[in-house]
Motif scaffolding. Structure first.
Motif: not given
Length: 468
Positions: A170-171, A176-178, A214-215, A226-230
């Motif tokens: 989940e990213a 906001e979840v993509l 992790f990022t 883009k940087d995402a929180e995964v």
């Protein structure tokens, strides 16, 4: 009919045409007939209205306009044939004089295929990579084959390097979840580098049911770059086991009985691949040198159309399939719009020059394409398009693209002919003899090389046979 041709520049001419009015008779008759079918006049049956009535009711000018529009392509084609020029694209036509019952005069400006003098290219010399296949190359090839026959066994322990884990992802970007940032049941081999940066460290040490966050910078999708929180959740861990490298493996993975025979075949295949790459490299470099020494005027309108075509295809086909626009593409590539336009123009010029030069060689050397060569090319094009040969052949015929394929093969033969005539040496200083290559393979490889340069370019000659 009288016509004269004036050369405006090496790639553009103006035709001046004078047509006696009596030569418009067939087109005038056709115009009256067409108007007869389109209008009704009280007291006359449809299609039986006299010409004088049509002139009175709808005006002689309407008839003349219809007749001239019908006749112009025929007279333009006749003028082109008389001048013995090769027009490119559609002409810009200007009616300079139209006197009812007397004459029709018009001019037509059109780009033409320039006259090209192919210089003596026998002095060209290019250097290509030497064919070198090391023991390490063979071992790597065998190892890759071994990887394809790996098996997995579920284990109840924390994930380690080379394990195969099943994960859910989940990213989030800016919390906001993509929409396209959720995936479940993804199989991933730790250490393969096939997913996101940082995922290996995140999943190592996790057992089934464990999760980590992790990022990472996204490599694709709506938020690419883009940087995402995964958040990653491990749902299963499996140990990956490779078969032993022995004769049993050779029999399992190939038609050979021993591992040594398998390795010998890998050496042969790698050598053949290097030879093909070397031939392609020679063709590319010879073509570069040939273009350098050949003067080729470029028609301005043709260049403009080619640039527009390449840009349109990139925006609406390639980038459209990726879900990004041109601005995003340039951002990813780190290019400005000016740099993109300059590169596109450079590629378009090279594509046009390549086609002009190779086409001239085809004519000069009187090169023909036989059925076997065309079939071989069609089969390869079909394979690269993902279509069956029958499907591809049908699409080619329905799209009237057989001449285009013939042109591609002919240009391949022209390039192969040049390569055979020049000196090719490898980085070890050894002369490379490409004559030993299979002729069909060489032609096909050269066709692919020329095609890669010309890209979407397909210079179209119009007016000489089919009208304007």
């Amino acid at each position: 009919m009288k016509s004269a041709v004036e050369t405006l520049n090496p790639t553009r001419v103006r035709l001046t045409v004078e047509v006696p009015f009596e030569e418009l008779k067939d087109s005038l008759d056709a115009a009256y007939k067409k108007i007869n079918q389109q209008v009704t006049v009280k007291g006359f049956r449809k299609g039986k209205i006299p010409a004088r009535v049509i002139d009175q009711r709808f005006g002689r000018g309407a008839v003349l306009e219809e007749a001239v529009n019908d006749a112009l392509p025929k007279f333009y084609t006749a003028a082109v044939n008389e001048a013995e020029i090769n027009p490119l694209g559609q002409p810009e036509v200007d009616i300079t004089e139209l006197k009812d019952g007397e004459t029709l005069n018009f001019t037509a400006e059109v780009d033409i295929r320039p006259v090209i003098e192919i210089p003596d290219y026998s002095g060209i010399e290019v250097t290509v990579d030497a064919i070198e296949v090391s023991d390490e190359d063979v071992e790597k090839a065998v190892q890759e084959l071994r990887e394809r026959f790996a098996t997995t066994t579920p284990v109840e322990r924390a994930a380690e390097d080379a394990d195969v884990v099943t994960i859910d992802l989940e990213a989030k970007v800016d919390g906001e979840v993509l929409e396209d940032g959720v995936a479940e049941g993804v199989s991933y081999t730790i250490g393969s580098g096939e997913l996101l940066d940082g995922i290996d460290d995140a999943v190592k040490g996790l057992e089934a049911g464990g999760e980590a966050t992790f990022t990472s910078q996204l490599k694709g999708g709506s938020a690419e770059g883009k940087d995402a929180e995964v958040t990653v959740k491990v749902t299963a861990v499996a140990k990956r086991e490779l078969p032993e490298l022995d004769d049993d493996f050779a029999q399992l993975a190939s038609e050979f009985d021993t591992l040594e025979e398998l390795k010998a075949d890998s050496l042969k295949r790698l050598t053949n691949m290097k030879q093909y790459d070397q031939a392609t490299q020679a063709q590319e470099r010879v073509l570069e040198e040939l273009l350098k020494i050949t003067e080729v005027p470029i028609p301005e309108k043709l260049l403009e159309d080619e640039i527009n075509t390449r840009t349109h295809n990139l925006e609406h086909h390639q980038l459209g399939q990726m879900g990004i626009d041109l601005a995003k593409y340039l951002e990813i590539q780190g290019k400005t719009e000016e740099e993109f336009k300059a590169e596109t123009e450079e590629a378009a010029v090279k594509g046009i020059k390549t086609q002009f030069v190779l086409d001239e060689l085809v004519n000069k050397e009187k090169l023909n394409v036989n059925q076997e060569e065309l079939t071989e090319h069609l089969m390869r094009r079909a394979a690269s398009s993902g279509m069956s040969p029958d499907q591809f052949a049908q699409a080619v015929v329905e799209g009237n693209q057989v001449p285009m394929l013939v042109g591609e093969v002919a240009r391949g033969k022209a390039l192969a002919l040049v390569v055979e005539s020049v000196k090719v040496v490898d980085t070890n200083g050894e002369t490379v003899d490409l004559d030993d290559e299979d002729e069909t393979e060489t032609t096909e490889a050269a066709a692919e090389t020329a095609e890669a340069v010309t890209g979407e370019t397909e210079v179209e000659e119009k007016g000489e046979k089919s009208g304007a």
